[in-house]
Every structure is written in C-alpha cells, then in structure tokens.
Design a protein around this motif. Structure first.
Motif, PDB file in Angstrom:
ATOM      1  N   LEU A 168     -13.877  72.461  22.796  1.00 34.83           N
ATOM      2  CA  LEU A 168     -12.779  72.546  21.832  1.00 34.83           C
ATOM      3  C   LEU A 168     -11.694  71.534  22.176  1.00 34.83           C
ATOM      4  CD1 LEU A 168     -12.439  76.441  21.821  1.00 34.83           C
ATOM      5  CD2 LEU A 168     -13.823  75.039  20.265  1.00 34.83           C
ATOM      6  N   VAL A 169     -11.139  70.893  21.150  1.00 27.73           N
ATOM      7  CA  VAL A 169     -10.033  69.949  21.334  1.00 27.73           C
ATOM      8  C   VAL A 169      -8.910  70.358  20.391  1.00 27.73           C
ATOM      9  CG1 VAL A 169      -9.314  67.533  21.331  1.00 27.73           C
ATOM     10  CG2 VAL A 169     -11.705  68.119  21.827  1.00 27.73           C
ATOM     11  N   LEU A 170      -7.703  70.525  20.937  1.00 27.14           N
ATOM     12  CA  LEU A 170      -6.558  70.950  20.140  1.00 27.14           C
ATOM     13  C   LEU A 170      -5.349  70.091  20.464  1.00 27.14           C
ATOM     14  CD1 LEU A 170      -7.972  73.735  21.601  1.00 27.14           C
ATOM     15  CD2 LEU A 170      -6.614  74.804  19.813  1.00 27.14           C
ATOM     16  N   TYR A 171      -4.407  70.060  19.528  1.00 25.05           N
ATOM     17  CA  TYR A 171      -3.109  69.446  19.769  1.00 25.05           C
ATOM     18  C   TYR A 171      -2.067  70.548  19.915  1.00 25.05           C
ATOM     19  CZ  TYR A 171      -4.845  64.820  18.308  1.00 25.05           C
ATOM     20  OH  TYR A 171      -5.519  63.635  18.214  1.00 25.05           O
ATOM     21  N   GLU A 172      -1.018  70.273  20.682  1.00 22.65           N
ATOM     22  CA  GLU A 172       0.069  71.233  20.792  1.00 22.65           C
ATOM     23  C   GLU A 172       1.355  70.517  21.169  1.00 22.65           C
ATOM     24  OE1 GLU A 172       1.725  73.583  19.722  1.00 22.65           O
ATOM     25  OE2 GLU A 172       0.263  75.141  20.218  1.00 22.65           O
ATOM     26  N   ALA A 173       2.477  71.084  20.745  1.00 17.85           N
ATOM     27  CA  ALA A 173       3.778  70.573  21.159  1.00 17.85           C
ATOM     28  C   ALA A 173       4.044  71.020  22.593  1.00 17.85           C
ATOM     29  CB  ALA A 173       4.865  71.098  20.226  1.00 17.85           C
ATOM     30  N   GLY A 174       4.765  70.209  23.341  1.00 16.58           N
ATOM     31  CA  GLY A 174       5.011  70.510  24.735  1.00 16.58           C
ATOM     32  C   GLY A 174       5.625  71.881  24.963  1.00 16.58           C
ATOM     33  N   ASN A 175       6.624  72.245  24.142  1.00 17.66           N
ATOM     34  CA  ASN A 175       7.328  73.511  24.375  1.00 17.66           C
ATOM     35  C   ASN A 175       6.505  74.741  24.005  1.00 17.66           C
ATOM     36  OD1 ASN A 175       7.402  73.114  21.624  1.00 17.66           O
ATOM     37  ND2 ASN A 175       9.527  73.732  21.366  1.00 17.66           N
ATOM     38  N   ARG A 176       5.344  74.555  23.390  1.00 16.11           N
ATOM     39  CA  ARG A 176       4.498  75.710  23.047  1.00 16.11           C
ATOM     40  C   ARG A 176       3.187  75.712  23.843  1.00 16.11           C
ATOM     41  NH1 ARG A 176       6.069  74.250  17.704  1.00 16.11           N
ATOM     42  NH2 ARG A 176       4.004  73.421  17.254  1.00 16.11           N
ATOM     43  N   THR A 177       3.036  74.759  24.757  1.00 16.81           N
ATOM     44  CA  THR A 177       1.755  74.613  25.443  1.00 16.81           C
ATOM     45  C   THR A 177       1.416  75.821  26.302  1.00 16.81           C
ATOM     46  OG1 THR A 177       1.954  72.203  25.454  1.00 16.81           O
ATOM     47  CG2 THR A 177       0.451  73.178  27.040  1.00 16.81           C
ATOM     48  N   ARG A 178       2.381  76.319  27.077  1.00 15.61           N
ATOM     49  CA  ARG A 178       2.079  77.445  27.966  1.00 15.61           C
ATOM     50  C   ARG A 178       1.656  78.675  27.158  1.00 15.61           C
ATOM     51  NH1 ARG A 178       5.717  79.875  32.974  1.00 15.61           N
ATOM     52  NH2 ARG A 178       4.170  81.416  33.629  1.00 15.61           N
ATOM     53  N   GLU A 179       2.364  78.969  26.083  1.00 11.41           N
ATOM     54  CA  GLU A 179       2.002  80.115  25.248  1.00 11.41           C
ATOM     55  C   GLU A 179       0.599  79.956  24.675  1.00 11.41           C
ATOM     56  OE1 GLU A 179       3.409  82.309  21.077  1.00 11.41           O
ATOM     57  OE2 GLU A 179       4.533  80.606  21.870  1.00 11.41           O
ATOM     58  N   GLU A 221      10.390  73.341  31.342  1.00 14.68           N
ATOM     59  CA  GLU A 221      10.234  72.598  30.091  1.00 14.68           C
ATOM     60  C   GLU A 221       9.076  71.610  30.187  1.00 14.68           C
ATOM     61  OE1 GLU A 221      12.918  69.839  27.050  1.00 14.68           O
ATOM     62  OE2 GLU A 221      13.663  70.374  29.031  1.00 14.68           O
ATOM     63  N   VAL A 222       8.202  71.649  29.202  1.00 15.76           N
ATOM     64  CA  VAL A 222       7.108  70.686  29.096  1.00 15.76           C
ATOM     65  C   VAL A 222       7.439  69.750  27.946  1.00 15.76           C
ATOM     66  CG1 VAL A 222       4.639  70.345  28.703  1.00 15.76           C
ATOM     67  CG2 VAL A 222       5.438  72.355  29.972  1.00 15.76           C
ATOM     68  N   ARG A 223       7.619  68.501  28.251  1.00 20.16           N
ATOM     69  CA  ARG A 223       8.032  67.547  27.224  1.00 20.16           C
ATOM     70  C   ARG A 223       6.836  66.753  26.695  1.00 20.16           C
ATOM     71  NH1 ARG A 223      13.596  64.890  29.734  1.00 20.16           N
ATOM     72  NH2 ARG A 223      14.780  66.840  29.878  1.00 20.16           N
ATOM     73  N   GLY A 224       7.020  66.210  25.499  1.00 19.25           N
ATOM     74  CA  GLY A 224       6.044  65.290  24.945  1.00 19.25           C
ATOM     75  C   GLY A 224       4.944  65.965  24.153  1.00 19.25           C
ATOM     76  N   GLU A 225       3.947  65.178  23.830  1.00 17.03           N
ATOM     77  CA  GLU A 225       2.818  65.622  23.022  1.00 17.03           C
ATOM     78  C   GLU A 225       1.642  65.944  23.925  1.00 17.03           C
ATOM     79  OE1 GLU A 225       2.341  62.257  20.522  1.00 17.03           O
ATOM     80  OE2 GLU A 225       4.093  62.706  19.291  1.00 17.03           O
TER      81      GLU A 225
END
Length: 292
Positions: A168-179, A221-225
């Motif tokens: 599986l390959v997904l995209y996510e915004a940095g601030n939502r990655t952990r969730e 905080e996780v920044r970036g794409e």
C-alpha cells in the motif's frame, strides 16, 4: 520554436502531461525542460510555482492558465479550446506527476474527447520514489492517495485497505502522520512500513519499522509532506539483524577518530533507522560526560 510532438487529428494540438520535481529541481528531465520551453501554453495547478520553474530554466514563460484542484472542471473548457485551435499545451502541477493526487485527470479526459494528442512526459513521483526505497514487493501495489480525514469514509477506506493483499502507498500531511500510522496499525495489524518525509528536499527523512514503532517515534511536530508505504498481507518479516555495537560505543569511537558530529549524526541515524536529533542528543551527552 521547436516542434514538441505530433498534431492530433483534424489539426488538433497536443497536450503534454509533464511530471515536475517534487523538491529537487535537478530532477527535472531534459525532455521535460525542452517541452516546457517549446509549448504555447501551460495549464498549471499554481501559476506562481510554475513561474519559479521557468526561472530555474532561465526561459520566458508562455501563456499560463490556472488549473486549481478546487475548480479543475470549470477551467478545462478554455484549455481544450487552445488544443482544438492547434496549440501545444503542457499540463503540470505543483510537484510530481499530474493526476496522481493532483489536478489533471479531467483535462486529460477532455483532451482525448476533443481529438487532441496526449503525450506523457514521465518523471518524479513521490509514490514511486518511496515504494522503490521501501524494499517491499512492488509487483502488486495499491496507491490510495490521501485517506478521508474522519468518520465513516475513513473507516471504510481502512477496511478496504485491510482486505487488499498488495503493498500500500498513501500520502499524508505531516501533522496527521502519527494518527494515520496508529489507525493503520489498528485496522491492518502491526505491519512493516516506511515513512518517507520531504523526499528529495533538504530535510529528507526515511524511517522503516512496524507501524506502531513508527508512530511512537514521530513525537512532536512532523513537518512537510509524507508518503507512507505499508507492506502487504502476509509479507515476510525482515531478516533479524546481527547484534550491533551499542550506540554510545559507536559514537564514542567515531568522535575519537575525529569525525564531525554532523556527519556522525547523519550516517548513524540513517544506518540505524533513528531520528537525527536523537543521535545528536546522544553525542552531546557523550561530550558532556568527557568534560566532567
């Protein structure tokens, strides 16, 4: 002006679907550069980003037509008129390959319907770059883009992914990655995964491990794409690594050898799958201890 391709039927023009860099401008291919210099118009997700690309090329920009995601279908007709009139048009988005979680599919479909020629100009893609770097099987993979952010849509998407045997390959915004990592672990099981952040950019970071481990490591905080790659159902676990030298022993040895702390932190973090900031902190503790 250099001819960039064959005309479509009935004097129709050509739509070039141009992949552009996802961070490092050096990844723009010579063919893509030649097309961008030669077309009569560019359909751009954000014309300001495209102007920066032309500044990098040192070339004057042709007519730029905005094609934002929020109004792609409303802007298609004006671009198709150019194609019907015989113009050559490049389609490019802010970064990567048009149509892959970016605007473009509606325009490409309309170009086909109008009898224009469609020519892909392949190049950078965060999804494929992360997949290649993951080490997971790529003979079958599913690109899922961005998950719905909440509610029934998110639950249904996670259930679909759980039933999909492929990588599986997904995209996510940095601030939502952990969730998202936590939700994936709950829905799919604690599979092996890769987190690829800021690919090809200055602060590029790749982390590989179990979904739960990756979620635990992404504190603050996780920044970036971010691009996520998750191993498929029943994927073989990675081979157990040989016992390694304790972290502090390796750091002390390399400091004693005169290596620069910045180089030590970068290389050790990448080799051990650690955050560079954590390695720096360990180096600082060692240096303070040696001064006492």
């Amino acid at each position: 002006m250099t001819d960039t391709g064959e005309r479509g039927g009935g004097g129709r023009g050509t739509l070039f679907v141009v992949a552009t860099p996802i961070g490092n401008l050096g990844d723009l291919s010579p063919r893509a550069a030649q097309v961008l210099r030669s077309v009569q118009a560019v359909a751009a997700e954000d014309t300001r980003r495209t102007l920066k690309l032309y500044a990098h090329l040192g070339a004057p920009a042709p007519a730029l037509v905005s094609l934002p995601a929020f109004d792609e279908r409303g802007r298609v007709a004006a671009i198709v008129e150019r194609l019907v009139a015989g113009e050559s048009v490049a389609l490019c988005t802010d970064a990567g390959t048009p149509g892959v979680s970016d605007p473009g599919a509606a325009l490409v479909a309309a170009a086909w319907a109008a009898g224009a020629t469609v020519v892909p100009i392949p190049g950078p893609s965060a999804a494929l770059a992360a997949l290649a770097a993951s080490g997971f099987p790529a003979d079958r993979f599913l690109f899922a883009g961005f998950l719905p952010r909440k509610g029934t849509g998110r639950a249904e998407a996670l259930a679909f992914l759980a039933a999909t045997p492929a990588t599986l390959v997904l995209y996510e915004a940095g601030n939502r990655t952990r969730e998202t990592l936590e939700d994936l672990a709950a829905a799919l099981g604690d599979r092996e995964a890769l987190v690829a952040r800021e690919l090809t950019k200055l602060h590029e970071e790749l982390l590989r491990g179990r979904l739960s481990d990756l979620a635990a490591r992404l504190v603050g905080e996780v920044r970036g794409e971010v691009t996520l790659v998750v191993s498929g159902v029943g994927a073989a676990p990675p081979p157990r690594p040989a016992p390694e030298v304790p972290l502090e022993d390796e750091l002390a040895r390399r400091l004693a050898a005169g290596e620069l702390p910045s180089a030590i932190a970068r290389e050790v973090a990448r080799a051990r799958g650690l955050k560079r900031s954590d390695v720096y902190a360990a180096l600082e503790r060692l240096k303070r201890g040696s001064e006492d």
